[in-house]
Scaffold this active site. Structure first.
Site, mmCIF file in Angstrom:
data_model
loop_
_atom_site.group_PDB
_atom_site.id
_atom_site.type_symbol
_atom_site.label_atom_id
_atom_site.label_comp_id
_atom_site.label_asym_id
_atom_site.label_seq_id
_atom_site.Cartn_x
_atom_site.Cartn_y
_atom_site.Cartn_z
ATOM 1 N N ARG A 117 101.677 -4.824 130.033
ATOM 2 C CA ARG A 117 102.159 -5.044 128.666
ATOM 3 C C ARG A 117 103.544 -5.702 128.674
ATOM 4 O O ARG A 117 103.893 -6.439 127.743
ATOM 5 C CB ARG A 117 102.160 -3.745 127.853
ATOM 6 N N GLU A 121 104.677 1.749 117.695
ATOM 7 C CA GLU A 121 105.547 1.175 118.720
ATOM 8 C C GLU A 121 106.399 -0.008 118.268
ATOM 9 O O GLU A 121 107.554 -0.128 118.694
ATOM 10 C CB GLU A 121 104.698 0.730 119.921
#
Lengths: 494, 773
Positions: free
Chosen positions: B321, B724
């Protein structure tokens, strides 16, 4: 002699006779009462999740202070009222503080919430009418929240303080004070036997005799340090002498020339006196620990425990403070700077204890400055703490410089070479400043640790001396500081 | 079944889009919301404390636990030899994460034995009586010393970056560090295991991933998964720290319970928690970049060197990520994004809100700053020039096309609202006359990909019961850690049945109600679980529609569930009356629901596909002041504009944005992890590890939701994930500090590392003037 402790819970007197000297208030609430609303977040008084309010009788009313129950020894709460988060609501009706927290979305995971509720509860009881945002920040500086980013919690505190103060604690204040007065007595507390006990003498004489008999006992004033010996170091402390009940030891007196601080006077109690000596001292005290820590911790304890990074000793040393020690019936006075010998070693005999401090006030021509450098402004321990007192004559010549640092050596220590470099020079003499900066390198050989590197410490010590000199020479603090500006204090005073 | 192709007009919604308070708020504030440590312990419950060796790397040659066993209150002591099944708490069952270490120690704090005692205090004190004989090796602490990898290197390559950089008008290379982060959930790691009959084990675990705990407990006990039930009502914060890292304590509690045949509870002390559990990965980022005189990127070659710790844990997904977000919002015409996952003798780094993405994005923003300062341009102009654009500049370094780009309009709106240009001029003038204090300003964007990049995790299950009195029972695989997931899913269910929230019972997550669940992570909790719950509701409603049609001959088009009533043509009844009538007619009033994210695909081996269902966008503008003498810093003002699609609950979403911002701000400023040369973590308590406090946020902290028609794909009520993305908004704080540092000596490029502690700021300031004068 009393062989139990007594305190008030939910309007009733609780008496405990089988007290483990190391028992904490948090364990009493969670494990004995099964009152699990109060949380343990860190077990060292730094996160505030375990905050409860402690009520004391003052002039017919109850005065509440927030404390960290995780490092508050249960024996220390004798004679007080304990208010925990479950106590506030009346049936299904939330306390105004609780209602405001719900309305402003002040909880997310909710684990820190009881602690915030109790800190704001203490503020709510302490104040009348609206409270400024900066003051709210101080009241909740000892409560960490990892979810909300604080804004809705601050909003809740602002909102509830805009309203009237009307709750069951205000309504019951006189009655509760009466109950607390009824509990108040002049008896020495001693629970246990000569091998394992919790004692809380009521007089200095009693304390001196007991400590002389048990010089290995641990003296506890606020418990903000000793609490961690139990919860973190897992030390066995079989003999505990709590000095919070000793009559006359918690006094503070301004004699006009100096401030006398009793050994058990808390930071919270000392703060206004310090602020009156100099705004920087007030700001320093504001930034020591948190409301919870300042409500329990004592100036005497901070000096006595000899931490290299204690925040008050450098300031006290720069001010030329002295301390009084006592052993048995013999007392002696000592300059604070002479108390510290090396890391972990103080000028204190077996069975000797601190009874008080004498802090000289500033005289005309004296300029005082102190700075606390931390990663986080509030509730953090200094990487470097610098305190400065310059005595200037009418021509702005430095007649005396007293410079003391914390975090630069194993003990709080004066920068004597730097002081010498400044003596007899003009406060605006840049060559003298350079000499002083160079001398500072001779005064200290700081260490690397998790708070800062040796290099940063050395550079910061230099920067703080430079800042103090700049300000003493007239640069306004609006140009030299991010927080704690002196002009703001002046404005506020006018 | 496609759940909601047609967008419901807001005017017809009565529960969704409302700023309802957190469902547990009244219980949070009264202390009656129970966390695992607050559950009344069954009689005879024992308590567990962990013991560990005094070294970070090496061998235990002898371990004497006699004094531990005879310490007051001790009932049993367990070591690795006492585990009947697999000694493994690695999320992928790789065997590199033992529940109890054998004789090899790979980090300081690795648990070697547990003490089971009558009280927690007795268990903790007994651990101190262990006598270790060890042979210590020199621990590998940071990435500079590490050579061993936890996983092979992995890269995305587009075009020929080397050639693009070589032929670019301007080139530079740089290296910088971005620190890790401790989760500091307020509720530490905890689990309680209660043994049942026939090998059954009920485990209360503060976990974001109950199914994984279930599987690991079953492996450790050597019993089938069906014998193990995991329950979690709420966590006191998670932030990724209880995704894989909660398992070990649950496994140990279950092992102890199986051995002693008594309930066993394990609650880590805060210091142990911080020493033993993994954190956000820290990185050294090395990069070369080619760009033109306008600041437009030509080629980017970046290597992310990640400290993974002693085991793999989630480092594949996390660091992937990082790579997926190495572009943040910017088009890289030719690029190589390489990740190197280094093994060190430190705790195994793990998931943390943003899951590696923040570190990739900090790189992109730092690169934008560097280009701007090299060219003497305003960093915002360089950022905007490099934004993705529809058409030829819309392909990411991993080949996915950006089709829902909101960057241009969102950033333009914030730039105007926060008065960026005027403030820039005012600050430049102010700095020119201020010698000690310097101010800085930065406006940075975010683009965050939503979906698990491990495709199988993009699924969810729910269970809805309608009772005969019209009350509803809701359960799903998502876990509540404060983010308001339970509330949002309940809002969707209440909306579907047209009832008040009070009619929907929110219940604890349990693996025996909804099995085989994904972790509550990747911001996906609401996207997945609310859809699954909606599908369960629709199945029940379909049965009710059929029943109504048969009994009252009212077609479904004339049936409405609203205002706590059911309208069937001319007839009105309560949901309870309808439910009871259906029950009498033997209609099933309970259903499971299921959802899997459509249209996504990712082939990691080929580095091809469309890994994200959509992107969430946002931007923030921060102003700071630094003290150039001491390195101290104060945040003066924050403005945020953030995209949550069309919000299910604006109050909850704003709470996520504010909280995420401050958490990310802590990561980039005051939160510093320090290990000593012996590999011991020195910042293992709130006294030494400083997360932001109330006074660290400025009075002007304005958060607004970006208004739009919502997600362009079919998400739940067109909302977007919010867990997030906001964590990365405070990169503007870091860049504003960098900007203040830059003002010390205009024309010199500032070199600030993260976190920007006073020491880091002072170092950057000193570097600005080194060699000058």
């Amino acid at each position: 002699m009393r062989e139990s402790i007594r305190f008030v819970r939910q309007g009733k007197i609780v008496e405990i006779a089988d007290l483990d000297p190391m028992a904490t208030l948090l364990d009493h609430l969670r494990l004995t009462e099964c009152a699990t609303g109060t949380k343990e977040g860190c077990g060292e008084g730094d996160c505030g999740a375990c905050t409860v309010a402690i009520g004391r009788s003052r002039g017919g009313k109850v005065v509440y202070e927030a404390v960290n129950s995780c490092i508050q020894l249960l024996g220390m709460v004798d004679g007080t009222e304990i208010v925990a988060v479950e106590d506030l609501a009346s049936g299904d009706t939330l306390h105004p503080v609780q209602a405001a927290m719900v309305e402003k979305h002040g909880s997310q995971c909710g684990f820190c919430t009881p602690g915030f509720v109790m800190s704001i509860f203490a503020l709510y009881q302490h104040s009348e009418g609206p409270v400024a945002r900066g003051e709210i920040n101080d009241w909740i500086a000892g409560n960490l929240c990892r979810c909300t980013g604080y804004k809705p919690i601050i909003d809740a505190a602002l909102s509830v303080c805009e309203g009237p103060r009307a709750d069951k604690y205000r309504a019951a204040s006189a009655d509760t004070a009466g109950l607390l007065d009824f509990l108040s007595d002049d008896k020495d507390i001693f629970i246990g036997d000569d091998t394992r006990f919790f004692a809380a003498p009521a007089s200095v004489e009693g304390l001196a005799a007991l400590y002389q008999k048990h010089p290995t006992a641990v003296i506890v004033a606020g418990g903000t340090d000793v609490g961690l010996w139990i919860t973190k170091q897992l030390r066995d402390l079989p003999k505990i002498i709590h000095i919070g009940r000793v009559k006359g030891l918690d006094g503070i007196e301004d004699t006009g020339r100096e401030v006398l601080i009793g050994a058990t006077a808390t930071y919270a109690k000392a703060e206004p006196y310090m602020r009156a000596i100099d705004p920087d001292l007030g700001e320093l005290f504001r930034r020591i620990g948190s409301k919870q820590v300042r409500a329990s911790g004592t100036v005497g304890g901070n000096v006595a425990n000899g931490s290299p990074i204690g925040d008050t000793p450098p300031a006290l040393i720069a001010l030329g403070a002295t301390m009084e020690l006592r052993r048995g019936d013999r007392a002696r006075a000592l300059a604070v700077e002479d108390f510290y010998i090396e890391y972990g070693k103080q000028n204190r005999a077996s069975g000797e204890f601190v009874t008080g401090l004498m802090v000289p006030k500033l005289k005309p021509g004296q300029v005082f400055r102190c700075y606390k450098i931390t990663k986080r402004f509030d509730q953090d321990i200094s990487s470097v703490m610098g305190a400065f007192r310059f005595t200037l004559d009418a021509d702005s010549v430095i007649r005396e410089a007293r410079i003391a640092y914390g975090g630069m050596a194993g003990i709080p220590k004066r920068a004597k070479a730097a002081e010498a470099a400044l003596h007899g020079t003009s406060i605006r003499d840049s060559a003298a400043w350079s000499n002083a900066f160079a001398a500072l390198r001779l005064d200290f050989a700081p260490l690397d640790d998790h708070r800062a590197s040796a290099n940063y410490r050395a550079e910061t010590a230099h920067a703080l001396l430079g800042k103090a000199l700049l300000e003493a020479a007239g640069t306004p603090t609006g140009r030299t500081r991010l927080i704690g500006r002196r002009e703001e204090f002046t404005d506020a005073a006018e | 079944m496609p759940p909601s192709d047609v967008m419901v007009p807001d005017a017809e919604l009565s529960v969704v889009r409302k700023s309802l308070p957190h469902d547990s708020a009244p219980r949070h504030v009264t202390g009656s919301a129970a966390y695992i440590d607050d559950i009344r312990e069954p009689a005879g419950t024992l308590h567990i404390a962990p013991g560990y060796a005094p070294i970070a790397a090496g061998k235990i040659t002898a371990l004497d636990l006699d004094a531990v066993r005879t310490a007051p209150g001790v009932v049993a002591v367990m070591t690795a030899d006492d585990i009947p099944g697999a000694n493994d708490v690695s999320p992928k069952l790789l065997g590199d994460d033992p529940a109890l270490a054998g004789d090899t120690i790979r980090f300081h704090g690795q648990v070697v034995f547990i003490v089971i005692a009558k009280t927690r205090d007795q268990a903790r004190r007994a651990t101190k009586k262990a006598k270790f004989t060890t042979v210590a090796e020199t621990p590998i602490i940071d990435v500079d010393d590490a050579t061993d990898l936890v996983l092979p290197d992995y890269a995305f390559i587009q075009g020929d970056p080397e050639a693009a950089i070589a032929t670019a008008p301007r080139i530079f290379e740089d290296s910088f560090r971005v620190g890790g982060q401790e989760h500091f959930y307020l509720e530490g790691q905890i689990a309680m295991a209660v043994p049942g009959e026939a090998g059954e084990m009920l485990v209360y675990s503060s976990t974001q991933h109950p199914s994984e705990v279930q599987h690991l407990v079953s492996h450790a006990l050597h019993v089938p998964s069906s014998a193990v039930t995991v329950e979690i009502r709420r966590m006191g914060g998670g932030f990724g720290g209880k995704e894989s890292q909660a398992s070990q304590w649950a496994v140990l509690a279950a092992l102890a319970a199986a051995k002693t045949k008594r309930p066993c509870k394990m609650r880590l002390d805060r210091d142990d928690d911080m020493i033993m559990t993994g954190k956000r990965h820290d990185f050294r980022v090395d990069y070369r970049v080619g760009y033109d005189d306008e600041g437009l990127l030509q080629g980017v070659d970046v290597t992310f060197n990640a400290r993974c710790g002693h085991s793999e844990d989630l480092s594949m997904g996390v660091v992937d990520r990082t790579m997926f977000h190495a572009d943040n919002s910017y088009f890289y015409p030719q690029s190589r994004v390489l990740a190197r996952r280094l093994r060190t003798n430190t705790c195994s780094n793990t998931a943390f809100r943003g899951f590696g993405g923040p570190q990739g994005m900090v790189f992109a923003e730092r690169m934008m700053d560097q280009i701007a300062y090299r060219l003497g341009k305003d960093p915002l102009d360089v950022r905007k020039a490099n934004f993705y654009r529809d058409g030829s500049r819309d392909r990411t370094p991993y080949g996915m096309q950006v089709t829902d780009n909101l960057l241009h309009e969102l950033v333009a709106e914030l730039e105007t609202k926060c008065d960026y240009r005027a403030r820039r001029a005012e600050i430049t003038a102010w700095n020119a006359q201020s010698r000690i204090l310097k101010r800085g300003l930065a406006l940075t964007p975010i683009k965050f990909g939503i979906s698990f990049t491990l495709m199988m995790l993009n699924q969810a299950g729910a269970l809805v019961h309608l009772y005969r009195d019209g009350s509803l029972h809701l359960n799903h695989g998502g876990t509540e850690m404060g983010q308001g997931l339970f509330l949002k899913v309940a809002q969707v269910v209440a909306e579907e049945f047209g009832v008040d929230m009070g009619k929907v019972a929110i219940t604890a997550t349990r693996t025996d109600k909804v099995p085989n669940t994904s972790p509550t992570a990747a911001s996906s909790g609401t996207d997945l679980n609310a859809m699954a719950a909606l599908n369960a509701c629709k199945i029940i409603k379909d049965r009710l529609f059929a029943f109504i049609e048969e009994k009252w001959q009212v077609p479904r088009s004339q049936v409405k569930f609203r205002d706590n009533q059911v309208l069937l043509g001319n007839r009105v009844m309560s949901l309870g009356e309808l439910a009871n009538a259906a029950y009498v007619d033997r209609v099933q009033l309970s259903s499971a629901g299921f959802y899997k994210t459509p249209t996504i695909a990712w082939d990691r081996d080929k580095a091809e596909g469309r890994p994200f269902f959509y992107f969430a966008y946002g931007a923030s503008c921060t102003e700071v002041t630094i003290d150039t003498m001491t390195g101290e810093m104060k945040v003066d003002r924050i403005d945020v504009l953030h995209d949550v699609g069309k919000s299910l609950n604006p109050a909850i979403d704003i709470g996520q944005i504010e909280g995420g911002f401050v958490q990310g701000m802590g990561w980039l400023t005051t939160e510093e992890l320090v290990w000593d040369k012996q590999g011991r973590l020195r910042t293992h308590a709130p006294s030494t590890y400083k997360i932001p406090a109330a006074s660290d946020i400025p009075e002007h902290f304005k958060v607004e939701l970006f208004e739009s028609d919502g997600a362009r794909v079919d998400t739940i009520y067109r909302s977007k994930a919010v867990g997030e993305p906001p964590l990365m908004l405070p990169i503007s704080v870091f860049c504003a500090i960098n900007n203040a540092v830059a003002s010390v000596n205009p024309g010199t490029v500032p070199m600030l590392d993260a976190p920007a502690t006073p020491e880091a700021i002072m170092k950057a300031v000193r570097a600005m003037t080194a060699g000058a004068d």
